[in-house]
Design an enzyme around this catalytic site. Sequence first.
Site: not given
Ligand code: BES
Ligand code: ZN
Ligand code: MN
Length: 515
Positions: A282, A289, A363
Amino acid sequence: MSALTLSTSSATAQRADVVVIGVAKGAKGPVVALGGESVDKAYGGKLAATLDALGAAGSEGETTKLPAPDGGLKAPVVLAVGLGEAPGKAESYDLETLRRAAGTAARALSGTKKAAFALPVEDAAAVAAVTEGALLGSYSFTTYRSDSDAKGGKRSAKDKGASAPLAEIVLVGAKPRDKAHKAAAERAEVLAAEVARARDLINTPSNDLTPIAFADHVREAAKQHSLNIEVMDEAALAKGGYGGILGVGQGSDNPPRLVRIGHTHPKAKKTIALVGKGITYDSGGISLKPAGHNETMKCDMSGAAAVFAAVVSAARLGLRVNVTGWLALAENMPSGSATRPGDVLSMYSGKTVEVLNTDAEGRLVLADALTRACEESPDAIVDVATLTGAMVLALGNRTFGVLSNDDAFRTTVHELAEEAGEASWPMPMPTHLRKGMESPVADIANIGERPGGGLVAGLFLKEFVDEDVVWAHLDIAGPAFNEAGPFGYTPKGGTGSGVRTLVRLAERTAAGDIG
Ligand code: BES
Ligand code: ZN
Ligand code: MN
């Protein structure tokens, strides 16, 4: 994995490199736990005093090695592992305490060939806990070490022991002829092996574990354990209209897959569906990110790994329940072909989603897999996902969140996790948070308000679950990957979070307790 034997001989008679005993915190200093009596006797009844003099208190996580008394033991070394507060007279150690102590001891014994565990095992449940803890604690991942034995590389005798996990474990006090003890140890062996399978997949870097590589690995295991398998490639996904999975995967050179693996039992009365988020990497996509937030993102397929391991466990344990696993595999990358913020995806359910943030990708792949899983009308459906950073902020690094469209089921899943030795907490899905996901162009946007982000994600998923199907969502973003130091039976890196809870769910469903 370490080899396991059960033994009724006394701890002092064990031909091993080390004998492990338990030491608890008593009112007046350390006390030798049940199972260690014969060892204490060999020290002339002075073991607790010796441990005290060595600075041992009996605290959890503590290990003390000492030479065995001359001629008193067959083994040359004794390892005392802390059990925390000694239980009251009529009470026994709780199972998670035993699991953790056995795991701590196993970790302290890396480089040791053979260890006999003489911890307090009063019944089959305790046998299971010690076995599970010892096996889970002796896990190591050395595939990518050029000096690892697996690669046949050379290393000096001095290095040799340093990372080699404990090879042989003897469970003292566990009776090989006692059916319950034997079954408990065998179940623990399957669980530990399958948790290790999940950990290995999670620890495998994304350049080697692409969606295709993951699907190939599942194919192999399906063959070995006689599971049904179906792999949908990008062409099949396009034909089927899986806009969520395709939308997330389209920015990557490694195309997405949706894998269905099934364990069936001829006498099964119930069917459960398990859905796993399988983002093999990811990056965040176009909503990239920042550095510091992406170096552990190979772990973003931990949900799919847990689901996969749980289905194989159900097969290996021959559970009288049908368990269908859905692995939504994709790599989330930025590129000229990637989904842009503002793009609208047409999902498998027929709903449209405006992608306002490409980093909220889990999601999207889960939505398609959930809708597809519901078509088979399972008695219950559970998805597992490293879904939100918000859940990590809410619950920390060791506890996963449980969300559900059914209050009773949410409680059940939380209790199952507790039984399995996994920390979880029930979380709500306040309906007012749905408003934040309203989109001016599509049926729904993939993000909502920031506060309660883990709950918003749950509400999004709920839109893609058939209202008649009982569903729970486990957000394992915190506990899936341990960036801190190892503790108990939990190593650094991939932990296999969720596997034992899902297996417990399958077992309890098979027993007729659920659904
Ligand atoms: N894979 C991440 C969530 C994650 C964060 C997993 C830390 C493990 C450790 C997920 O896909 C993500 O990036 N979520 C975002 C959602 C936001 C953009 C609404 C998040 O949590 O920042
Ligand atoms: Zn993710
Ligand atoms: Mn993500």
